[in-house]
Motif scaffolding. Structure first.
Motif, mmCIF file in Angstrom:
data_model
loop_
_atom_site.group_PDB
_atom_site.id
_atom_site.type_symbol
_atom_site.label_atom_id
_atom_site.label_comp_id
_atom_site.label_asym_id
_atom_site.label_seq_id
_atom_site.Cartn_x
_atom_site.Cartn_y
_atom_site.Cartn_z
ATOM 1 N N ILE A 114 4.055 13.709 12.939
ATOM 2 C CA ILE A 114 2.940 14.595 12.618
ATOM 3 C C ILE A 114 3.428 15.591 11.581
ATOM 4 O O ILE A 114 4.587 16.025 11.609
ATOM 5 C CB ILE A 114 2.389 15.312 13.874
ATOM 6 N N ARG A 115 2.540 15.933 10.650
ATOM 7 C CA ARG A 115 2.901 16.872 9.588
ATOM 8 C C ARG A 115 1.694 17.711 9.220
ATOM 9 O O ARG A 115 0.572 17.204 9.144
ATOM 10 C CB ARG A 115 3.381 16.113 8.367
ATOM 11 N N LYS A 116 1.942 18.994 8.995
ATOM 12 C CA LYS A 116 0.902 19.888 8.478
ATOM 13 C C LYS A 116 0.668 19.513 7.016
ATOM 14 O O LYS A 116 1.626 19.368 6.248
ATOM 15 C CB LYS A 116 1.369 21.336 8.597
ATOM 16 N N VAL A 117 -0.602 19.305 6.630
ATOM 17 C CA VAL A 117 -0.935 18.972 5.245
ATOM 18 C C VAL A 117 -1.961 19.968 4.725
ATOM 19 O O VAL A 117 -2.680 20.602 5.500
ATOM 20 C CB VAL A 117 -1.452 17.517 5.108
ATOM 21 N N ALA A 118 -2.040 20.097 3.395
ATOM 22 C CA ALA A 118 -2.939 21.078 2.789
ATOM 23 C C ALA A 118 -4.388 20.608 2.713
ATOM 24 O O ALA A 118 -5.302 21.423 2.630
ATOM 25 C CB ALA A 118 -2.440 21.432 1.386
ATOM 26 N N SER A 119 -4.601 19.283 2.728
ATOM 27 C CA SER A 119 -5.966 18.758 2.637
ATOM 28 C C SER A 119 -6.028 17.399 3.320
ATOM 29 O O SER A 119 -5.005 16.814 3.670
ATOM 30 C CB SER A 119 -6.385 18.631 1.175
ATOM 31 N N LEU A 120 -7.240 16.880 3.459
ATOM 32 C CA LEU A 120 -7.427 15.574 4.085
ATOM 33 C C LEU A 120 -6.967 14.434 3.180
ATOM 34 O O LEU A 120 -6.903 13.290 3.616
ATOM 35 C CB LEU A 120 -8.891 15.388 4.492
ATOM 36 N N SER A 121 -6.635 14.729 1.926
ATOM 37 C CA SER A 121 -6.163 13.683 1.017
ATOM 38 C C SER A 121 -4.644 13.503 1.088
ATOM 39 O O SER A 121 -4.117 12.510 0.604
ATOM 40 C CB SER A 121 -6.587 13.990 -0.422
ATOM 41 N N GLU A 122 -3.916 14.454 1.680
ATOM 42 C CA GLU A 122 -2.471 14.325 1.848
ATOM 43 C C GLU A 122 -2.171 13.600 3.150
ATOM 44 O O GLU A 122 -2.982 13.610 4.071
ATOM 45 C CB GLU A 122 -1.799 15.697 1.888
ATOM 46 N N SER A 123 -0.967 12.993 3.227
ATOM 47 C CA SER A 123 -0.640 12.294 4.478
ATOM 48 C C SER A 123 0.850 12.328 4.767
ATOM 49 O O SER A 123 1.674 12.514 3.879
ATOM 50 C CB SER A 123 -1.138 10.853 4.425
ATOM 51 N N VAL A 124 1.168 12.143 6.030
ATOM 52 C CA VAL A 124 2.536 12.046 6.505
ATOM 53 C C VAL A 124 3.059 10.648 6.174
ATOM 54 O O VAL A 124 2.272 9.714 6.002
ATOM 55 C CB VAL A 124 2.598 12.322 8.031
ATOM 56 N N THR A 125 4.378 10.507 6.066
ATOM 57 C CA THR A 125 4.998 9.194 5.873
ATOM 58 C C THR A 125 5.983 8.955 7.005
ATOM 59 O O THR A 125 6.185 9.826 7.853
ATOM 60 C CB THR A 125 5.738 9.107 4.521
ATOM 61 N N LEU A 126 6.616 7.815 6.995
ATOM 62 C CA LEU A 126 7.600 7.504 8.039
ATOM 63 C C LEU A 126 8.881 8.325 7.901
ATOM 64 O O LEU A 126 9.730 8.296 8.790
ATOM 65 C CB LEU A 126 7.924 6.011 8.030
ATOM 66 N N THR A 127 9.023 9.067 6.800
ATOM 67 C CA THR A 127 10.227 9.885 6.597
ATOM 68 C C THR A 127 9.920 11.372 6.464
ATOM 69 O O THR A 127 10.799 12.156 6.139
ATOM 70 C CB THR A 127 10.985 9.414 5.338
ATOM 71 N N THR A 128 8.677 11.796 6.735
ATOM 72 C CA THR A 128 8.326 13.213 6.655
ATOM 73 C C THR A 128 7.724 13.666 7.983
ATOM 74 O O THR A 128 7.420 12.854 8.848
ATOM 75 C CB THR A 128 7.316 13.474 5.513
ATOM 76 N N GLY A 129 7.541 14.944 8.126
ATOM 77 C CA GLY A 129 6.937 15.485 9.341
ATOM 78 C C GLY A 129 7.912 15.552 10.505
ATOM 79 O O GLY A 129 9.109 15.351 10.355
ATOM 80 N N SER A 180 -1.606 15.386 9.631
ATOM 81 C CA SER A 180 -1.616 13.948 9.408
ATOM 82 C C SER A 180 -0.666 13.327 10.427
ATOM 83 O O SER A 180 0.430 13.850 10.651
ATOM 84 C CB SER A 180 -1.171 13.637 7.985
ATOM 85 N N ILE A 181 -1.069 12.216 11.047
ATOM 86 C CA ILE A 181 -0.267 11.567 12.082
ATOM 87 C C ILE A 181 -0.142 10.083 11.758
ATOM 88 O O ILE A 181 -1.101 9.456 11.289
ATOM 89 C CB ILE A 181 -0.906 11.739 13.478
ATOM 90 N N ILE A 182 1.038 9.528 12.037
ATOM 91 C CA ILE A 182 1.280 8.104 11.844
ATOM 92 C C ILE A 182 2.151 7.582 12.985
ATOM 93 O O ILE A 182 3.030 8.303 13.474
ATOM 94 C CB ILE A 182 1.952 7.834 10.474
ATOM 95 N N ALA A 183 1.890 6.360 13.429
ATOM 96 C CA ALA A 183 2.756 5.704 14.417
ATOM 97 C C ALA A 183 3.883 5.012 13.658
ATOM 98 O O ALA A 183 3.655 4.430 12.598
ATOM 99 C CB ALA A 183 1.952 4.694 15.224
ATOM 100 N N THR A 238 -2.441 4.783 14.276
ATOM 101 C CA THR A 238 -1.834 3.473 13.992
ATOM 102 C C THR A 238 -0.719 3.651 12.974
ATOM 103 O O THR A 238 -0.301 4.780 12.697
ATOM 104 C CB THR A 238 -2.887 2.495 13.416
ATOM 105 N N THR A 239 -0.263 2.551 12.396
ATOM 106 C CA THR A 239 0.800 2.606 11.381
ATOM 107 C C THR A 239 0.267 3.048 10.025
ATOM 108 O O THR A 239 1.029 3.151 9.069
ATOM 109 C CB THR A 239 1.487 1.240 11.243
ATOM 110 N N THR A 240 -1.012 3.315 9.941
ATOM 111 C CA THR A 240 -1.608 3.907 8.735
ATOM 112 C C THR A 240 -1.861 5.377 9.039
ATOM 113 O O THR A 240 -2.467 5.711 10.070
ATOM 114 C CB THR A 240 -2.946 3.213 8.387
ATOM 115 N N ALA A 241 -1.392 6.267 8.169
ATOM 116 C CA ALA A 241 -1.548 7.700 8.394
ATOM 117 C C ALA A 241 -3.022 8.072 8.517
ATOM 118 O O ALA A 241 -3.872 7.543 7.798
ATOM 119 C CB ALA A 241 -0.904 8.477 7.263
ATOM 120 N N LYS A 242 -3.313 8.970 9.444
ATOM 121 C CA LYS A 242 -4.672 9.434 9.689
ATOM 122 C C LYS A 242 -4.660 10.959 9.689
ATOM 123 O O LYS A 242 -3.757 11.572 10.269
ATOM 124 C CB LYS A 242 -5.156 8.885 11.031
ATOM 125 N N GLN A 243 -5.644 11.574 9.030
ATOM 126 C CA GLN A 243 -5.693 13.020 8.921
ATOM 127 C C GLN A 243 -6.762 13.592 9.865
ATOM 128 O O GLN A 243 -7.793 12.961 10.100
ATOM 129 C CB GLN A 243 -6.030 13.445 7.483
#
Length: 167
Positions: free
Chosen positions: A111-126, A146-149, A82-87
């Motif tokens: 979609i973005r590679k992250v180091a942990s489940l606490s990090e997330s992608v944004t609409l301007t990264t990945g 981490s993936i976001i719509a 969804t529009t909320t990032a999910k890891q």
């Protein structure tokens, strides 16, 4: 002191040798015809065979070999995007050198590679993948993504990632 006659004789001998070699074992196109003219030709991977490079006849591609699935062959499905990032935690097969990302959603996703489940992608990264598209890329060794719509999907949004080789 320069000796032009021996130098010219050496150049002539080399040119004659190259011409003779080309006549003895010429390059051929896949249909068997000789490679001639002022066109840039690219090797096909078969012995002494070439085709014109680029253009509409033989477009050049970055990855020229077919995509072969790695691991169990099943894709990793990222459900509920969804529009909320999910890891998601993922495991890359040892023989994988590339991945195919399929976005069946009606919206773009990042979609973005992250180091942990606490990090997330944004609409301007990945990396952004367009709606209803797929792409094959080289891979690293991510443990988490981490993936976001980029907008609210009209229905279920479940992109897929398939590891493999080449592509």
């Amino acid at each position: 002191m320069c000796r032009p006659i021996p130098t010219l004789a050496l150049v002539a001998a080399v040119l004659i040798g190259l011409t003779a070699q080309a006549a003895w074992e010429p390059w051929r196109q896949p249909d068997g015809s000789s490679v001639t003219g002022d066109v840039l030709f690219c090797a096909t991977g078969k012995l002494r065979e070439a085709v014109p490079c680029g253009g509409s006849v033989s477009p050049m591609t970055v990855l020229a070999t077919p995509f072969v699935r790695s691991g169990a062959g099943d894709p990793i499905i990222f459900s509920g995007v969804t529009t909320t990032a999910k890891q998601f935690a993922i495991t890359k097969p040892t023989d994988a050198t590339s991945y195919r990302f399929v976005n069946p959603c009606n919206v773009d996703v990042r979609i973005r590679k992250v180091a942990s489940l606490s990090e997330s992608v944004t609409l301007t990264t990945g990396t952004r993948f367009l709606a209803r598209s797929s792409e094959t890329l080289g891979t690293s060794e991510p443990q988490f993504v981490s993936i976001i719509a980029t907008a609210a999907p009209a229905g279920d949004c479940a992109p897929e990632l398939q590891y493999g080789r080449a592509g």
